[in-house]
Design a protein around this motif. Sequence first.
Motif: not given
Length: 321
Positions: A60-71, A31-41
Amino acid sequence: MATCAVRWLSRSDVLAAALPLASALEVVEATLRDHGNGAFENPPKTGVHPQHDAFIHAMAGWLPRQKRGGVKWVAGYSSNYKSGLPNITGLMVLNDPETGLPICVMDAAYLTAVRTSAASAITSKYLAPSNVDRIAVIGAGLQGLYHVKLMSLIHPSAEFQVVDIDPSAVDRLANQVSAEARVVHVREAESAIRAADVVVTATSRLEEVVFQFGWMKKASLVLPVHVRGWSQDITTASDALFTDDVEQFTNFIRATGSPYEDLSRVRGSVSSVIVGKLTGRSSNSDRIAVFNLGLAIHDVAIAAEILSLAERQNIGTVVAY
């Protein structure tokens, strides 16, 4: 109209799902790699502060690569121990990415402890000095316990010097990790910090300065679970200063007031070091400080793993709504 259903996972259900801690480390690092690469909200956390030592935050968070979101709706009340209640409480909601419907509500205390400790452990993987022989953990509560558990997976040969105002808390922690880590009870924070290669201050919110950055030896890393409690020179005398998310950290400091006069030296996010966009430890003698406030995308990713395990084992209660 189609029937909608949500899986409720109580605190005991979450524990019964038995997320392997090694898996939690892998999830947080990815998830930190996603954050570092800008693949997150991961919008900065928002909330209310009913008492001077308390907060109730929405994350709140959204991870587009895994298609997972919630709060996560999480509260921190440092005085709860007086009533025999936990400091951190909350609920995590995961949503279906295709419809937006809630698919799971779970107790958030365990996942908060795990993701916070995992973030510290992964931070130490990339920013600790080359040899980690001693780790000081100040505070033997839930955060202290899981910091020992998770960091022992990154630094398996390290000795953990644990400090707490309640000696029996250190004994309980040592018994709980006896098969995983070497724990030594140290009575004074100063002596533990002076000897440590990595320092974790896992106390509740502190209003006064309790820890002096001058105690930190060369070639060390300090990870304050809460921002406050350190002397001013943690921001000026450290050789490098990082956080987990610069925007969130900036918003937090503006909203709550900074206990430090100068935060201009924050170099960037830990994730940028992990993906190679920033230099982390330029010298093994560096003293580095990292303020990890906690990322909602970590909550989402860990919660998704717990939900997957619970579904496979038919754990929890499915409720139609």
